[in-house]
Each structure stands twice: as structure tokens, then as C-alpha cells.
Design a protein around this motif. Structure first.
Motif, PDB file in Angstrom:
ATOM      1  N   PHE A   1     -11.154   4.679   8.446  1.00 36.45           N
ATOM      2  CA  PHE A   1     -10.647   5.886   7.811  1.00 36.45           C
ATOM      3  C   PHE A   1     -11.537   7.061   8.183  1.00 36.45           C
ATOM      4  O   PHE A   1     -12.757   6.939   8.205  1.00 36.45           O
ATOM      5  CB  PHE A   1     -10.690   5.761   6.280  1.00 36.45           C
ATOM      6  CG  PHE A   1      -9.637   4.889   5.691  1.00 36.45           C
ATOM      7  CD1 PHE A   1      -8.349   5.367   5.482  1.00 36.45           C
ATOM      8  CD2 PHE A   1      -9.928   3.588   5.320  1.00 36.45           C
ATOM      9  CE1 PHE A   1      -7.379   4.559   4.907  1.00 36.45           C
ATOM     10  CE2 PHE A   1      -8.965   2.775   4.745  1.00 36.45           C
ATOM     11  CZ  PHE A   1      -7.682   3.266   4.540  1.00 36.45           C
TER      12      PHE A   1
ATOM     13  N   GLU B   1      -6.101   7.245   9.573  1.00 39.29           N
ATOM     14  CA  GLU B   1      -6.439   5.826   9.577  1.00 39.29           C
ATOM     15  C   GLU B   1      -6.139   5.213  10.941  1.00 39.29           C
ATOM     16  O   GLU B   1      -5.139   5.534  11.571  1.00 39.29           O
ATOM     17  CB  GLU B   1      -5.584   5.173   8.501  1.00 39.29           C
ATOM     18  CG  GLU B   1      -5.768   3.726   8.267  1.00 39.29           C
ATOM     19  CD  GLU B   1      -4.915   3.258   7.089  1.00 39.29           C
ATOM     20  OE1 GLU B   1      -5.238   2.182   6.575  1.00 39.29           O
ATOM     21  OE2 GLU B   1      -3.953   3.937   6.701  1.00 39.29           O
TER      22      GLU B   1
ATOM     23  N   GLN C   1      -6.545   7.701  -4.316  1.00 46.17           N
ATOM     24  CA  GLN C   1      -5.626   6.861  -3.537  1.00 46.17           C
ATOM     25  C   GLN C   1      -4.627   6.261  -4.512  1.00 46.17           C
ATOM     26  O   GLN C   1      -4.950   5.991  -5.656  1.00 46.17           O
ATOM     27  CB  GLN C   1      -6.388   5.746  -2.821  1.00 46.17           C
ATOM     28  CG  GLN C   1      -7.468   6.225  -1.884  1.00 46.17           C
ATOM     29  CD  GLN C   1      -6.928   6.972  -0.672  1.00 46.17           C
ATOM     30  OE1 GLN C   1      -5.969   6.561  -0.053  1.00 46.17           O
ATOM     31  NE2 GLN C   1      -7.559   8.063  -0.341  1.00 46.17           N
TER      32      GLN C   1
ATOM     33  N   HIS D   1      -2.208   7.109   2.445  1.00 44.39           N
ATOM     34  CA  HIS D   1      -3.599   7.467   2.179  1.00 44.39           C
ATOM     35  C   HIS D   1      -3.804   8.955   2.417  1.00 44.39           C
ATOM     36  O   HIS D   1      -3.053   9.591   3.151  1.00 44.39           O
ATOM     37  CB  HIS D   1      -4.540   6.670   3.077  1.00 44.39           C
ATOM     38  CG  HIS D   1      -4.246   5.209   3.084  1.00 44.39           C
ATOM     39  ND1 HIS D   1      -4.414   4.406   1.980  1.00 44.39           N
ATOM     40  CD2 HIS D   1      -3.755   4.412   4.053  1.00 44.39           C
ATOM     41  CE1 HIS D   1      -4.053   3.173   2.270  1.00 44.39           C
ATOM     42  NE2 HIS D   1      -3.648   3.154   3.526  1.00 44.39           N
ATOM     43  N   THR D   2      -4.850   9.494   1.849  1.00 38.85           N
ATOM     44  CA  THR D   2      -5.166  10.906   2.019  1.00 38.85           C
ATOM     45  C   THR D   2      -6.038  11.162   3.246  1.00 38.85           C
ATOM     46  O   THR D   2      -6.385  12.305   3.521  1.00 38.85           O
ATOM     47  CB  THR D   2      -5.860  11.458   0.758  1.00 38.85           C
ATOM     48  OG1 THR D   2      -7.021  10.675   0.495  1.00 38.85           O
ATOM     49  CG2 THR D   2      -4.928  11.406  -0.450  1.00 38.85           C
ATOM     50  N   GLU D   3      -6.388  10.105   3.960  1.00 34.09           N
ATOM     51  CA  GLU D   3      -7.222  10.217   5.167  1.00 34.09           C
ATOM     52  C   GLU D   3      -6.474   9.655   6.378  1.00 34.09           C
ATOM     53  O   GLU D   3      -5.603   8.803   6.225  1.00 34.09           O
ATOM     54  CB  GLU D   3      -8.531   9.430   5.004  1.00 34.09           C
ATOM     55  CG  GLU D   3      -9.394   9.891   3.854  1.00 34.09           C
ATOM     56  CD  GLU D   3      -8.910   9.393   2.505  1.00 34.09           C
ATOM     57  OE1 GLU D   3      -9.131  10.109   1.519  1.00 34.09           O
ATOM     58  OE2 GLU D   3      -8.298   8.312   2.426  1.00 34.09           O
TER      59      GLU D   3
ATOM     60  N   GLU E   1      -2.982   3.257  -4.024  1.00 31.68           N
ATOM     61  CA  GLU E   1      -2.730   1.855  -3.690  1.00 31.68           C
ATOM     62  C   GLU E   1      -2.728   1.003  -4.920  1.00 31.68           C
ATOM     63  O   GLU E   1      -3.587   0.918  -5.695  1.00 31.68           O
ATOM     64  CB  GLU E   1      -3.789   1.319  -2.732  1.00 31.68           C
ATOM     65  CG  GLU E   1      -3.408   1.577  -1.314  1.00 31.68           C
ATOM     66  CD  GLU E   1      -4.353   0.871  -0.376  1.00 31.68           C
ATOM     67  OE1 GLU E   1      -4.332  -0.364  -0.317  1.00 31.68           O
ATOM     68  OE2 GLU E   1      -5.086   1.579   0.294  1.00 31.68           O
TER      69      GLU E   1
ATOM     70  N   GLN F   1       0.826  -1.204   0.000  1.00 30.95           N
ATOM     71  CA  GLN F   1       0.000   0.000   0.000  1.00 30.95           C
ATOM     72  C   GLN F   1       0.864   1.260   0.000  1.00 30.95           C
ATOM     73  O   GLN F   1       2.032   1.237   0.385  1.00 30.95           O
ATOM     74  CB  GLN F   1      -0.948  -0.004   1.193  1.00 30.95           C
ATOM     75  CG  GLN F   1      -0.261   0.079   2.549  1.00 30.95           C
ATOM     76  CD  GLN F   1      -1.269   0.080   3.663  1.00 30.95           C
ATOM     77  OE1 GLN F   1      -2.254   0.803   3.638  1.00 30.95           O
ATOM     78  NE2 GLN F   1      -1.026  -0.748   4.674  1.00 30.95           N
TER      79      GLN F   1
ATOM     80  N   ALA G   1      -2.873  10.930   7.961  1.00 34.00           N
ATOM     81  CA  ALA G   1      -2.962  11.071   6.506  1.00 34.00           C
ATOM     82  C   ALA G   1      -1.590  11.415   5.938  1.00 34.00           C
ATOM     83  O   ALA G   1      -0.864  12.241   6.494  1.00 34.00           O
ATOM     84  CB  ALA G   1      -3.969  12.152   6.150  1.00 34.00           C
TER      85      ALA G   1
ATOM     86  N   TYR H   1     -12.575   6.617   3.150  1.00 32.43           N
ATOM     87  CA  TYR H   1     -11.476   6.237   2.269  1.00 32.43           C
ATOM     88  C   TYR H   1     -11.645   6.846   0.877  1.00 32.43           C
ATOM     89  O   TYR H   1     -12.702   6.706   0.260  1.00 32.43           O
ATOM     90  CB  TYR H   1     -11.410   4.718   2.169  1.00 32.43           C
ATOM     91  CG  TYR H   1     -10.353   4.194   1.224  1.00 32.43           C
ATOM     92  CD1 TYR H   1      -9.016   4.217   1.593  1.00 32.43           C
ATOM     93  CD2 TYR H   1     -10.688   3.677  -0.012  1.00 32.43           C
ATOM     94  CE1 TYR H   1      -8.038   3.725   0.740  1.00 32.43           C
ATOM     95  CE2 TYR H   1      -9.723   3.192  -0.874  1.00 32.43           C
ATOM     96  CZ  TYR H   1      -8.398   3.227  -0.491  1.00 32.43           C
ATOM     97  OH  TYR H   1      -7.442   2.759  -1.340  1.00 32.43           O
ATOM     98  N   GLY H   2     -10.618   7.544   0.416  1.00 26.25           N
ATOM     99  CA  GLY H   2     -10.640   8.123  -0.923  1.00 26.25           C
ATOM    100  C   GLY H   2     -11.395   9.422  -1.057  1.00 26.25           C
ATOM    101  O   GLY H   2     -11.426  10.012  -2.131  1.00 26.25           O
TER     102      GLY H   2
END
Length: 109
Positions: free
Chosen positions: A97, A48, A107, A44-46, A109, A41, A78, A101-102
């Protein structure tokens, strides 16, 4: 109220991510990595949170690494690079998330 069926339960596929709940403010899902598997992975933009429900591994981030097993709760902000390595037992992670998510952008990934 809603019971989230299947969240945090082993799904059995390498790098398998399944989202079980999605609202604008958060999403909940399960991420599974088999023993010896590879976690590929990207950040991520968030924000978690991971909760380890089964298995053992080590999480590696730029700020350190730690051995994790059942009951471990891990916060990853993030954008922070992170990866599970040395997966010695099938690893099942309940993932939360915030926001969903997203939702903050694509993302990688």
C-alpha cells in the motif's frame, strides 16, 4: 535494509491480512484466501499493488476482470472497488500500500 520475514507466505486463514512492514509512505503485508473462500474487502483509501505468490483466482473491478496466478502483479488505484473471486487454489497475495494502509482515513474492510 530489512528482510521482511513472512511477506507473501501462506498464513492459512480465510481473509487473513497480516501487515509485516509499516512506514509513513508504504506498508507491506500478506492477504490469504483459501480455495473456495470469499473476498469481502471494500475499496481502500490508498493505492495498492498485489503480487500473487501462490494460488489462482479471478480479480474483478469495474473496469474489467482477469485470471491471476503466481507471478501476476496487479495495480488497484485508491478507491477502486475490487474483489478476488473463483479462488480455485489457496491464494496468497503480497500486498503493498502507498501510502501506508489506513493512513488516508478509515478503512471499511
Amino acid at each position: 535494509m530489512r528482510i521482511i520475514e513472512g511477506a507473501g507466505v501462506w498464513a492459512g486463514a480465510d481473509g487473513d491480512w497480516t501487515e509485516q512492514l509499516r512506514t509513513p509512505d508504504l506498508s507491506v503485508g500478506t492477504y490469504c484466501i483459501p480455495a473456495g473462500g470469499v473476498d469481502d474487502q471494500s475499496p481502500h483509501t490508498e493505492d495498492e499493488i498485489y503480487v500473487v505468490t501462490t494460488g489462482r483466482a479471478r480479480i474483478v473491478t469495474p473496469t474489467g476482470d482477469a485470471e491471476v496466478g503466481p507471478g501476476a502483479v496487479i495495480f488497484v488505484p485508491a478507491g477502486e472497488d475490487h474483489r478476488f473471486v473463483d479462488v480455485t487454489e489457496d491464494l496468497t497475495l503480497l500486498v503493498v500500500f502507498g501510502p501506508a494502509y489506513g493512513s488516508r482515513g478509515p478503512q471499511s474492510e
